[in-house]
Design a protein around this motif. Structure first.
Motif, PDB file in Angstrom:
ATOM      1  N   VAL A  76     -23.042  37.423  46.621  1.00  0.00           N
ATOM      2  CA  VAL A  76     -22.712  36.648  45.420  1.00  0.00           C
ATOM      3  C   VAL A  76     -21.237  36.822  45.059  1.00  0.00           C
ATOM      4  N   ASN A  77     -20.731  35.838  44.335  1.00  0.00           N
ATOM      5  CA  ASN A  77     -19.379  35.903  43.792  1.00  0.00           C
ATOM      6  C   ASN A  77     -19.477  36.515  42.399  1.00  0.00           C
ATOM      7  N   THR A 116     -18.402  34.957  34.703  1.00  0.00           N
ATOM      8  CA  THR A 116     -18.095  33.738  33.941  1.00  0.00           C
ATOM      9  C   THR A 116     -19.361  33.123  33.356  1.00  0.00           C
ATOM     10  N   VAL A 117     -20.405  33.032  34.188  1.00  0.00           N
ATOM     11  CA  VAL A 117     -21.664  32.426  33.751  1.00  0.00           C
ATOM     12  C   VAL A 117     -22.321  33.244  32.642  1.00  0.00           C
ATOM     13  N   LEU A 150     -26.063  44.028  38.567  1.00  0.00           N
ATOM     14  CA  LEU A 150     -27.440  44.072  38.062  1.00  0.00           C
ATOM     15  C   LEU A 150     -27.921  42.680  37.662  1.00  0.00           C
ATOM     16  N   ALA A 151     -27.047  41.930  36.989  1.00  0.00           N
ATOM     17  CA  ALA A 151     -27.411  40.574  36.568  1.00  0.00           C
ATOM     18  C   ALA A 151     -27.695  39.686  37.773  1.00  0.00           C
ATOM     19  N   ALA A 152     -26.914  39.862  38.837  1.00  0.00           N
ATOM     20  CA  ALA A 152     -27.136  39.073  40.057  1.00  0.00           C
ATOM     21  C   ALA A 152     -28.506  39.373  40.652  1.00  0.00           C
ATOM     22  N   VAL A 153     -28.844  40.664  40.743  1.00  0.00           N
ATOM     23  CA  VAL A 153     -30.149  41.048  41.301  1.00  0.00           C
ATOM     24  C   VAL A 153     -31.282  40.474  40.454  1.00  0.00           C
TER      25      VAL A 153
END
Length: 371
Positions: free
Chosen positions: A216-217, A223-224, A271-274
């Motif tokens: 992931v970026n 930003t999101v 953590l948010a990506a996972v």
């Protein structure tokens, strides 16, 4: 308006399993042990050297210049590297084909023609059914089924020794591609809609987490998170999300001691990506108001408001207008939807469709970064 398409140059295929393995292994060790990537790389290389992983030999049939078949062998990594270097196509069954730019298949043209014909007859059968023309409906429905059988017959011909098209590897190619694509589609849908992931072994949990944080970026994630005011998950909430899937297959609390240590060393964006990547279910679980607003706005029927409803419909891609037709199904029930004719015969319905299409565009644009 291609909402979900990037520039062509943004799409790249990473087909180097050795480099990809090294990157993910380094990321895991770096995060888990809390060391730099340079130190992690040293650990990974030392481990690989001591374990001495094997590069298996591959024996395969090849087509010689004169059309005859020969047998060759090489290392698996060499097989993949040569395929990439030659710009050829490698399929899930590991069969390699010439790229169409070098040698186009006659069978591909055959399929393309039949797909076009099938689409035409499917549309005609639907139109006839809508108009109450049962004979026309049956006639065109039979023809679209014939085109489907023509296309499907190729696979059977490849597997049958009694045909001139007999080619077993081609049959394996077709079945492996269709099964892979169907499995990927099902897995992504399960994850997005229901939060289900195929975490069927302890290793698969670590592998899944590592694959996400390695690809992931994180700048985009940051930003999101700010743009849509998304809640940052805790380690405990992330473990609950993972166990939601893994508990269906196995239970071992000691494994999640390792997972917990891994997650605790991550920053809040990782953590948010996972937690949220490809998972609308868990995004809604922790951000119910935001998701409700998003989905509710996307599904809204808008009776009026757009200045040029015909233009609003014609600039959209087919998938978005299909969504509009579902939202406005009561308005178009029993109709053959022809936007140009609606402008003359039923401008009120065209206004509903166009305004709803314009709203879908605006909602997608608003949530573009999230999507």
């Amino acid at each position: 308006m291609e909402y979900f398409k990037r520039e062509l140059g943004d799409y790249t295929t990473s087909m180097n399993p050795v480099n990809n393995y090294l990157k993910q292994a380094v990321d895991f060790v770096s995060i888990y042990k809390g060391v730099s990537e340079e130190e992690a790389l040293t650990v990974v290389k030392s481990t690989i050297k001591n374990k001495s992983p094997k590069d298996p030999m591959v024996t395969y049939k090849t087509r010689l210049d004169n059309g005859d078949r020969g047998t060759e062998s090489c290392k698996l990594t060499t097989y993949i590297k040569d395929t990439i270097k030659d710009n050829d196509i490698i399929t899930p069954s590991l069969t390699v084909y010439d790229h169409p730019s070098k040698n186009k298949s006659l069978h591909a043209d055959f399929l393309k023609i039949n797909i076009t014909k099938r689409k035409k007859h499917k549309n005609l059968s639907f139109e006839a059914y809508q108009n109450g023309d049962i004979n026309g409906y049956i006639h065109n429905d039979v023809l679209q089924k014939v085109m489907k059988i023509f296309n499907n017959s190729l696979s059977g011909a490849y597997a049958s020794k009694s045909t001139a098209l007999y080619n077993p590897s081609q049959h394996y190619t077709l079945t492996s591609i269709t099964r892979s694509v169907a499995s990927i589609g099902n897995s992504v849908t399960e994850s997005i809609v229901a939060g289900n992931k195929c975490l069927y072994t302890p290793d698969s949990v670590i592998n899944y987490i590592t694959a996400v944080v390695s690809t992931v970026n994180l700048k985009t994630i940051a930003t999101v998170m700010r743009m849509y005011n998304i809640k940052y998950p805790t380690v405990e909430e992330t473990i609950t999300m993972l166990r939601y899937s893994s508990d269906r297959y196995w239970f071992d609390s000691s494994v999640y001691d390792t997972v917990a240590k891994y997650l605790k060393n991550m920053d809040k964006y990782q953590l948010a990506a996972v937690m949220y990547v490809n998972d609308l279910y868990h995004l809604r679980a922790h951000n119910a108001d935001m998701v409700k607003e998003f989905v509710g706005a996307l599904a809204a029927r808008v009776p009026a408001g757009v200045s040029d409803p015909l233009k609003a419909l014609k600039i959209n891609v087919e998938g978005i207008n299909n969504l509009v037709h579902h939202i406005c199904m009561e308005d178009i029930r029993g109709m053959k939807v022809d936007y140009d004719k609606l402008k003359v015969d039923n401008p009120d319905v065209l206004m509903v469709l166009g305004s709803t299409a314009d709203n879908v565009y605006r909602v997608l644009d608003k949530y573009r970064m999230l999507i």
